[in-house]
Motif scaffolding. Structure first.
Motif, PDB file in Angstrom:
ATOM      1  N   VAL A  46       6.717   7.431 -16.127  1.00 44.57           N
ATOM      2  CA  VAL A  46       5.464   6.765 -15.218  1.00 44.57           C
ATOM      3  C   VAL A  46       6.319   5.574 -14.501  1.00 44.57           C
ATOM      4  O   VAL A  46       7.284   5.164 -14.778  1.00 44.57           O
ATOM      5  CB  VAL A  46       4.625   5.827 -16.557  1.00 44.57           C
ATOM      6  CG1 VAL A  46       3.658   5.078 -15.796  1.00 44.57           C
ATOM      7  CG2 VAL A  46       3.953   6.792 -17.382  1.00 44.57           C
ATOM      8  N   LYS A  47       5.547   5.694 -13.272  1.00 47.47           N
ATOM      9  CA  LYS A  47       5.981   4.813 -12.071  1.00 47.47           C
ATOM     10  C   LYS A  47       5.967   3.283 -12.590  1.00 47.47           C
ATOM     11  O   LYS A  47       5.173   3.000 -13.572  1.00 47.47           O
ATOM     12  CB  LYS A  47       5.369   4.806 -10.947  1.00 47.47           C
ATOM     13  CG  LYS A  47       5.780   6.058 -10.295  1.00 47.47           C
ATOM     14  CD  LYS A  47       5.074   6.276  -8.705  1.00 47.47           C
ATOM     15  CE  LYS A  47       5.486   7.732  -8.288  1.00 47.47           C
ATOM     16  NZ  LYS A  47       4.696   7.512  -6.884  1.00 47.47           N
ATOM     17  N   VAL A  48       6.972   2.431 -12.213  1.00 49.40           N
ATOM     18  CA  VAL A  48       7.055   1.145 -12.779  1.00 49.40           C
ATOM     19  C   VAL A  48       5.768   0.343 -12.828  1.00 49.40           C
ATOM     20  O   VAL A  48       4.931   0.627 -11.645  1.00 49.40           O
ATOM     21  CB  VAL A  48       8.226   0.263 -11.970  1.00 49.40           C
ATOM     22  CG1 VAL A  48       7.847   0.127 -10.721  1.00 49.40           C
ATOM     23  CG2 VAL A  48       8.116  -1.017 -12.482  1.00 49.40           C
TER      24      VAL A  48
ATOM     25  N   ASP B  15      13.010  -5.112  -8.231  1.00 44.86           N
ATOM     26  CA  ASP B  15      14.029  -4.459  -7.745  1.00 44.86           C
ATOM     27  C   ASP B  15      14.973  -3.390  -8.758  1.00 44.86           C
ATOM     28  O   ASP B  15      15.307  -3.923  -9.777  1.00 44.86           O
ATOM     29  CB  ASP B  15      15.213  -5.476  -7.320  1.00 44.86           C
ATOM     30  CG  ASP B  15      16.552  -4.872  -6.477  1.00 44.86           C
ATOM     31  OD1 ASP B  15      16.554  -3.766  -6.673  1.00 44.86           O
ATOM     32  OD2 ASP B  15      17.428  -5.819  -6.032  1.00 44.86           O
ATOM     33  N   ALA B  16      14.795  -2.250  -8.497  1.00 44.03           N
ATOM     34  CA  ALA B  16      15.207  -1.329  -9.545  1.00 44.03           C
ATOM     35  C   ALA B  16      16.573  -1.465  -9.875  1.00 44.03           C
ATOM     36  O   ALA B  16      17.247  -1.129 -11.098  1.00 44.03           O
ATOM     37  CB  ALA B  16      14.920   0.068  -9.095  1.00 44.03           C
TER      38      ALA B  16
ATOM     39  N   ALA C 281      10.508   8.132  -5.266  1.00 44.21           N
ATOM     40  CA  ALA C 281      11.038   7.078  -6.098  1.00 44.21           C
ATOM     41  C   ALA C 281      10.741   5.533  -5.653  1.00 44.21           C
ATOM     42  O   ALA C 281      10.980   5.336  -4.479  1.00 44.21           O
ATOM     43  CB  ALA C 281      12.608   7.371  -6.354  1.00 44.21           C
ATOM     44  N   ILE C 282      10.277   4.877  -6.547  1.00 45.40           N
ATOM     45  CA  ILE C 282      10.200   3.209  -5.992  1.00 45.40           C
ATOM     46  C   ILE C 282      11.334   2.515  -6.582  1.00 45.40           C
ATOM     47  O   ILE C 282      11.921   2.087  -7.607  1.00 45.40           O
ATOM     48  CB  ILE C 282       8.998   2.883  -6.784  1.00 45.40           C
ATOM     49  CG1 ILE C 282       7.598   3.557  -6.301  1.00 45.40           C
ATOM     50  CG2 ILE C 282       8.843   1.195  -6.503  1.00 45.40           C
ATOM     51  CD1 ILE C 282       6.600   3.262  -7.105  1.00 45.40           C
ATOM     52  N   GLU C 283      12.013   1.908  -5.681  1.00 44.77           N
ATOM     53  CA  GLU C 283      13.233   0.991  -5.716  1.00 44.77           C
ATOM     54  C   GLU C 283      12.919  -0.308  -5.690  1.00 44.77           C
ATOM     55  O   GLU C 283      13.572  -1.086  -6.191  1.00 44.77           O
ATOM     56  CB  GLU C 283      14.056   1.413  -4.864  1.00 44.77           C
ATOM     57  CG  GLU C 283      14.631   3.096  -4.859  1.00 44.77           C
ATOM     58  CD  GLU C 283      15.513   3.178  -6.126  1.00 44.77           C
ATOM     59  OE1 GLU C 283      16.006   2.617  -6.438  1.00 44.77           O
ATOM     60  OE2 GLU C 283      15.329   4.422  -6.780  1.00 44.77           O
TER      61      GLU C 283
ATOM     62  N   GLU D 162       0.862  -1.282  -0.046  1.00 43.39           N
ATOM     63  CA  GLU D 162      -0.003  -0.227  -0.153  1.00 43.39           C
ATOM     64  C   GLU D 162       0.794   1.349  -0.099  1.00 43.39           C
ATOM     65  O   GLU D 162       1.873   1.267   0.589  1.00 43.39           O
ATOM     66  CB  GLU D 162      -0.896  -0.104   1.146  1.00 43.39           C
ATOM     67  CG  GLU D 162      -1.832  -1.323   1.318  1.00 43.39           C
ATOM     68  CD  GLU D 162      -2.518  -1.405   2.661  1.00 43.39           C
ATOM     69  OE1 GLU D 162      -1.954  -0.914   3.505  1.00 43.39           O
ATOM     70  OE2 GLU D 162      -3.631  -1.811   2.628  1.00 43.39           O
ATOM     71  N   ILE D 163       0.348   2.162  -0.706  1.00 38.81           N
ATOM     72  CA  ILE D 163       1.220   3.357  -0.778  1.00 38.81           C
ATOM     73  C   ILE D 163       0.574   4.391   0.355  1.00 38.81           C
ATOM     74  O   ILE D 163      -0.854   4.773   0.197  1.00 38.81           O
ATOM     75  CB  ILE D 163       1.147   4.155  -2.176  1.00 38.81           C
ATOM     76  CG1 ILE D 163       1.875   3.219  -3.289  1.00 38.81           C
ATOM     77  CG2 ILE D 163       1.621   5.732  -2.075  1.00 38.81           C
ATOM     78  CD1 ILE D 163       1.665   3.667  -4.628  1.00 38.81           C
ATOM     79  N   GLU D 164       1.411   4.725   1.227  1.00 34.85           N
ATOM     80  CA  GLU D 164       0.946   5.608   2.413  1.00 34.85           C
ATOM     81  C   GLU D 164       0.704   7.018   2.012  1.00 34.85           C
ATOM     82  O   GLU D 164       1.120   7.538   0.964  1.00 34.85           O
ATOM     83  CB  GLU D 164       1.735   5.595   3.541  1.00 34.85           C
ATOM     84  CG  GLU D 164       1.882   4.278   4.179  1.00 34.85           C
ATOM     85  CD  GLU D 164       2.941   4.160   5.446  1.00 34.85           C
ATOM     86  OE1 GLU D 164       3.122   5.221   6.015  1.00 34.85           O
ATOM     87  OE2 GLU D 164       3.405   3.256   5.784  1.00 34.85           O
ATOM     88  N   LYS D 165      -0.195   7.851   2.502  1.00 35.15           N
ATOM     89  CA  LYS D 165      -0.305   9.357   2.290  1.00 35.15           C
ATOM     90  C   LYS D 165       0.862  10.161   2.688  1.00 35.15           C
ATOM     91  O   LYS D 165       1.696   9.809   3.408  1.00 35.15           O
ATOM     92  CB  LYS D 165      -1.615   9.734   3.287  1.00 35.15           C
ATOM     93  CG  LYS D 165      -2.814   9.365   3.236  1.00 35.15           C
ATOM     94  CD  LYS D 165      -3.933   9.713   4.170  1.00 35.15           C
ATOM     95  CE  LYS D 165      -5.345   9.280   3.952  1.00 35.15           C
ATOM     96  NZ  LYS D 165      -6.142   9.745   4.937  1.00 35.15           N
ATOM     97  N   GLY D 166       1.083  10.908   1.551  1.00 34.49           N
ATOM     98  CA  GLY D 166       2.376  11.786   1.652  1.00 34.49           C
ATOM     99  C   GLY D 166       3.516  11.051   0.850  1.00 34.49           C
ATOM    100  O   GLY D 166       4.592  11.648   0.979  1.00 34.49           O
ATOM    101  N   LYS D 167       3.462   9.792   0.237  1.00 35.47           N
ATOM    102  CA  LYS D 167       4.511   9.220  -0.179  1.00 35.47           C
ATOM    103  C   LYS D 167       4.433   8.788  -1.457  1.00 35.47           C
ATOM    104  O   LYS D 167       4.983   8.024  -2.097  1.00 35.47           O
ATOM    105  CB  LYS D 167       4.800   7.860   0.641  1.00 35.47           C
ATOM    106  CG  LYS D 167       5.418   8.041   1.974  1.00 35.47           C
ATOM    107  CD  LYS D 167       5.771   6.897   2.737  1.00 35.47           C
ATOM    108  CE  LYS D 167       6.059   7.151   4.347  1.00 35.47           C
ATOM    109  NZ  LYS D 167       6.573   5.963   4.943  1.00 35.47           N
TER     110      LYS D 167
END
Length: 312
Positions: free
Chosen positions: A234-236, A281-282, A52-54, A43-48
């Motif tokens: 665009v995010k992964v 894994d980026a 960048a997604i690693e 889950e993506i938390e508020k404010g985050k």
């Protein structure tokens, strides 16, 4: 069309979409489930939302548990469907696939229902993004005044239907959305933002107006014939690669929602092989070699607007 009529059409369209999704649920539950595999993501938390997604850790679900998660996810359209700490700015994704055995009448009914759902989704998006005539920053207030808590991206996402695939495998895609635009169209969009006269956080109304005026000035100074491109990262994203043996063809689909694979066993179709979605894994991503593109310079940062025109 009056604003009142537009709002009435939007509400009617959304009510029809909700009813159609509920009906799809009722159609799928009695069908024989051949296989199911879905993958829940963190889950993506508020404010985050913009971090960048690693790395992305994947949790796998199989069988009836996967089917139930998928059916729930198709109808997950509102903020209140999320936990309190989860961001409402990032629609939840659930890649995967449900494989269902269908007889001819069931196949035709599901095809018709999915087509209707996707048509209603496209109509809702068109009403909000085109017919409303609102700038992007005005749409949030418009939608949430009349459909409080709606996550529009979840409402717009279409359901992908597959017929007799031989295999469905999953992976990750990193990409940019690249779109050519005209200078006058960009100026028109910026003028619309300026005339809206509202503040966009973290700016107050005056600061926002000054920012947009500077952007208008920067774009106005470009030559009319300059190449302009929106190059937005665009995010992964999770993707599905579907293989059809008889046609020797692979089709790649974005996969924010579980795919629906209809298997006509009486026609000789087999249960497709279903792959696994591995953790992302980026640092382990290997990029294919691409020819060097013509260099572009950034003109409007928040719009990801680039040009080939030299600095004046």
């Amino acid at each position: 069309m009056s604003n009142y009529d537009l709002i009435a059409r939007m509400n009617q369209c959304f009510n029809q979409l909700e009813a159609a999704l509920a009906e799809l649920h009722q159609q799928i539950v009695p069908l024989r489930l051949l296989a199911a595999r879905v993958f829940s993501l963190p889950e993506i938390e508020k404010g985050k939302e913009h971090q960048a997604i690693e790395q992305i850790a994947v949790e796998q679900h199989l069988g009836q548990a996967a089917r139930d998660l998928a059916l729930e996810h198709y109808q997950r359209l509102f903020i209140h469907h999320n936990k309190q700490h989860v961001s409402s700015k990032a629609a939840v994704r659930l890649p995967g696939v449900l494989c269902l055995a269908v007889e001819p009448l069931q196949y035709a009914a599901l095809q018709q229902q999915i087509s209707r759902i996707n048509r209603l989704k496209a109509e809702l998006e068109h009403i909000i993004t085109v017919e409303s005539g609102l700038a992007p920053e005005q749409r949030f207030d418009f939608v949430h005044t009349h459909l409080h808590g709606l996550i529009t991206l979840s409402a717009y996402r279409t359901i992908t239907l597959l017929t007799n695939p031989d295999s469905v495998r999953f992976g990750w895609a990193n990409k940019h959305i690249i779109k050519k635009v005209k200078r006058d169209d960009v100026l028109q969009q910026l003028e619309k933002s300026l005339k809206a006269g509202r503040a966009v956080p973290p700016y107050n109304r005056q600061q926002w107006a000054e920012l947009v005026e500077r952007e208008i000035d920067d774009v106005s100074r470009l030559p009319q014939q300059a190449t302009l491109k929106i190059k937005r990262p665009v995010k992964v994203q999770p993707i599905a690669r579907v293989w059809y043996q008889q046609q020797q063809k692979q089709v790649q689909h974005p996969c924010p929602l579980p795919l629906l694979a209809l298997c006509q066993l009486e026609r000789g179709a087999a249960v497709p092989k279903i792959g696994e979605l591995l953790n992302y894994d980026a640092n382990a991503v290997k990029h294919k070699h691409k020819p060097q593109a013509k260099p572009l310079r950034l003109v409007v940062k928040r719009l990801h607007l680039y040009t080939d025109a030299p600095t004046l």
